[in-house]
Design a protein around this motif. Structure first.
Motif, short mmCIF file in Angstrom:
data_model
loop_
_atom_site.label_atom_id
_atom_site.label_comp_id
_atom_site.label_asym_id
_atom_site.label_seq_id
_atom_site.Cartn_x
_atom_site.Cartn_y
_atom_site.Cartn_z
N MET A 1 0.85 -1.19 0.00
CA MET A 1 0.00 0.00 0.00
C MET A 1 0.89 1.25 0.00
O MET A 1 1.91 1.27 0.66
CB MET A 1 -0.91 0.00 1.24
CG MET A 1 -2.10 0.92 1.15
SD MET A 1 -3.19 0.83 2.60
CE MET A 1 -3.80 -0.84 2.48
N HIS A 2 0.49 2.27 -0.74
CA HIS A 2 1.29 3.49 -0.85
C HIS A 2 0.70 4.61 0.03
O HIS A 2 -0.52 4.63 0.27
CB HIS A 2 1.35 3.98 -2.30
CG HIS A 2 2.11 3.07 -3.21
ND1 HIS A 2 1.57 1.89 -3.68
CD2 HIS A 2 3.36 3.15 -3.73
CE1 HIS A 2 2.47 1.29 -4.45
NE2 HIS A 2 3.55 2.03 -4.49
N ALA A 3 1.56 5.49 0.46
CA ALA A 3 1.13 6.65 1.26
C ALA A 3 1.96 7.85 0.87
O ALA A 3 3.10 7.72 0.39
CB ALA A 3 1.27 6.36 2.74
N ILE A 4 1.40 9.04 1.09
CA ILE A 4 2.15 10.28 0.89
C ILE A 4 2.07 11.10 2.17
O ILE A 4 1.02 11.20 2.79
CB ILE A 4 1.63 11.07 -0.34
CG1 ILE A 4 2.49 12.33 -0.56
CG2 ILE A 4 0.15 11.42 -0.20
CD1 ILE A 4 2.21 13.02 -1.90
N VAL A 5 3.21 11.65 2.56
CA VAL A 5 3.30 12.53 3.72
C VAL A 5 3.54 13.94 3.21
O VAL A 5 4.48 14.17 2.43
CB VAL A 5 4.46 12.11 4.65
CG1 VAL A 5 4.68 13.15 5.74
CG2 VAL A 5 4.18 10.73 5.25
N ILE A 6 2.70 14.89 3.62
CA ILE A 6 2.80 16.27 3.13
C ILE A 6 2.98 17.18 4.33
O ILE A 6 2.05 17.38 5.13
CB ILE A 6 1.53 16.66 2.34
CG1 ILE A 6 1.22 15.60 1.27
CG2 ILE A 6 1.70 18.04 1.70
CD1 ILE A 6 -0.17 15.71 0.68
N ASP A 7 4.18 17.69 4.50
CA ASP A 7 4.49 18.54 5.66
C ASP A 7 5.71 19.37 5.32
O ASP A 7 6.65 18.85 4.71
CB ASP A 7 4.77 17.65 6.89
CG ASP A 7 4.66 18.42 8.20
OD1 ASP A 7 5.31 19.49 8.32
OD2 ASP A 7 3.95 17.95 9.10
N ASP A 8 5.68 20.65 5.69
CA ASP A 8 6.85 21.49 5.38
C ASP A 8 8.01 21.22 6.31
O ASP A 8 9.13 21.65 6.04
CB ASP A 8 6.46 22.98 5.41
CG ASP A 8 5.94 23.42 6.76
OD1 ASP A 8 5.20 22.64 7.39
OD2 ASP A 8 6.26 24.54 7.19
N SER A 9 7.76 20.53 7.40
CA SER A 9 8.84 20.19 8.34
C SER A 9 9.51 18.89 7.90
O SER A 9 8.88 17.84 7.89
CB SER A 9 8.28 20.03 9.75
OG SER A 9 9.21 19.33 10.56
N PRO A 45 0.03 3.38 -8.84
CA PRO A 45 -1.28 3.78 -8.33
C PRO A 45 -1.21 5.01 -7.43
O PRO A 45 -0.15 5.34 -6.91
CB PRO A 45 -1.70 2.55 -7.51
CG PRO A 45 -0.40 1.99 -7.00
CD PRO A 45 0.58 2.21 -8.13
N VAL A 46 -2.35 5.62 -7.26
CA VAL A 46 -2.48 6.74 -6.33
C VAL A 46 -2.36 6.19 -4.91
O VAL A 46 -2.86 5.10 -4.62
CB VAL A 46 -3.87 7.42 -6.53
CG1 VAL A 46 -4.18 8.37 -5.39
CG2 VAL A 46 -3.90 8.14 -7.86
N PRO A 47 -1.70 6.90 -4.00
CA PRO A 47 -1.59 6.41 -2.63
C PRO A 47 -2.96 6.20 -1.98
O PRO A 47 -3.92 6.92 -2.28
CB PRO A 47 -0.82 7.53 -1.92
CG PRO A 47 -0.08 8.23 -2.99
CD PRO A 47 -0.96 8.15 -4.21
N ALA A 48 -3.01 5.21 -1.11
CA ALA A 48 -4.25 4.96 -0.37
C ALA A 48 -4.42 5.95 0.77
O ALA A 48 -5.53 6.17 1.25
CB ALA A 48 -4.23 3.53 0.19
N LEU A 49 -3.31 6.55 1.18
CA LEU A 49 -3.33 7.40 2.38
C LEU A 49 -2.50 8.65 2.14
O LEU A 49 -1.39 8.58 1.60
CB LEU A 49 -2.76 6.63 3.58
CG LEU A 49 -2.46 7.40 4.86
CD1 LEU A 49 -3.77 7.92 5.49
CD2 LEU A 49 -1.71 6.54 5.85
#
Lengths: 128, 159
Positions: A1-9, A45-49
């Motif tokens: 399963m794929h995930a993306i983390v979006i944070d400026d830190s 694929p697009v991340p699930a999370l």
């Protein structure tokens, strides 16, 4: 399963990448909403999370979630706001925009796993 | 009338306990020991500014040794592997998390800035007064969190 983390830190991205990696996710990250949308446009694929910070330069988390909700490719992506923004009004705005859940910083590993388990993204009882 | 409360040292202590439990001491064996003020031989200072309905700053200051240990704990690496970038990022994130939690106690129309981190002398904030501070030691190194409130813009004399 794929995930993306979006944070400026960068430090927070490293913490969340490590945590999700331990849970078996393949993780990518972006430092703001605009960079995330660009990254997602090329992902298959697009991340699930998606774990999304609120306060970021360029495009903040609320703007990212709003934009992602308008993209049919991203409709199946579960989005969790991970932020210090704890006012009820802010939580309501995030949920109304399309966030599926809300995690307040600082969060423990256990609290994050519990939230992801409630969303059906990890098995209950997963360990760090 | 606003129903917000003015943050106190006890509020800062509660936030610090959450930060330590989440990132700096998840095992509960290296707590922040609240106590007397002690000057660090060399310091790192990270701050965020709060603007809008409330104006001021939240400042996290500690010795460079404590900052290195904080980065190591936060990023799950050995202290001697911590780079200057790691140290700066983690101190900034600590200020961001503490500041964000303090912000939740303030009027809703208050915004938080991106963090600012300096090495050496601590941040200075003209036309502000300290409203609360939490002192302590962590791993026998000085560590403090403080809040500074600015005067209303109308009160600041023109240059």
């Amino acid at each position: 399963m794929h995930a993306i983390v979006i944070d400026d830190s960068r430090a927070m991205r490293m913490i969340l990448r490590r945590l999700l990696g331990q849970l078996g996710f393949e993780v990518v990250d972006a430092e703001d909403g605009r960079a995330a949308l660009e990254l997602l446009s090329g992902m298959d694929p697009v991340p699930a999370l998606a774990l999304v910070d609120w306060n970021m330069p360029a495009m903040n988390g609320l703007e990212f979630i709003t934009a992602a909700r308008e993209d049919p490719r991203l409709h199946e992506m579960t989005m969790v706001m991970v932020t210090t923004e704890s006012e009820q009004g802010q939580v309501a705005r995030a949920i109304a925009a399309g966030a599926h859940a809300y995690v307040l910083k600082p969060f423990t590993t256990e609290a994050m796993i519990e939230k992801l388990a409630l969303l059906g993204l990890v098995l209950t009882g997963a360990k760090r | 009338m606003s129903d917000h409360v003015t943050p106190t040292a006890d509020n800062l202590r509660q936030i610090a306990e959450q930060v330590w439990a989440a990132y700096l001491d998840p095992e509960g064996v290296r707590p922040l020991l609240v106590g007397e003020s002690r000057q660090a031989a060399s310091a790192v200072s990270a701050s965020v500014s709060l603007t809008g309905a409330w104006y001021g700053h939240v400042v996290v200051t500690c010795s460079s040794v404590a900052a290195r240990h904080a980065a190591a704990a936060f990023l799950a690496m050995a202290a001697d592997e911590v780079s200057d970038e790691d140290l700066t990022d983690v101190m900034g994130e600590l200020a961001n998390i503490v500041g964000g939690n303090v912000k939740s106690m303030l009027p809703a129309a208050t915004a938080i800035s991106l963090p600012h981190v300096v090495a050496g002398a601590g941040n200075r904030f003209p036309t502000t007064r300290q409203i609360c501070e939490l002192f302590g030691t962590w791993l026998d190194e000085p560590f403090s969190i403080s809040m500074w409130q600015g005067r209303e813009l109308a009160e600041v004399p023109a240059a």
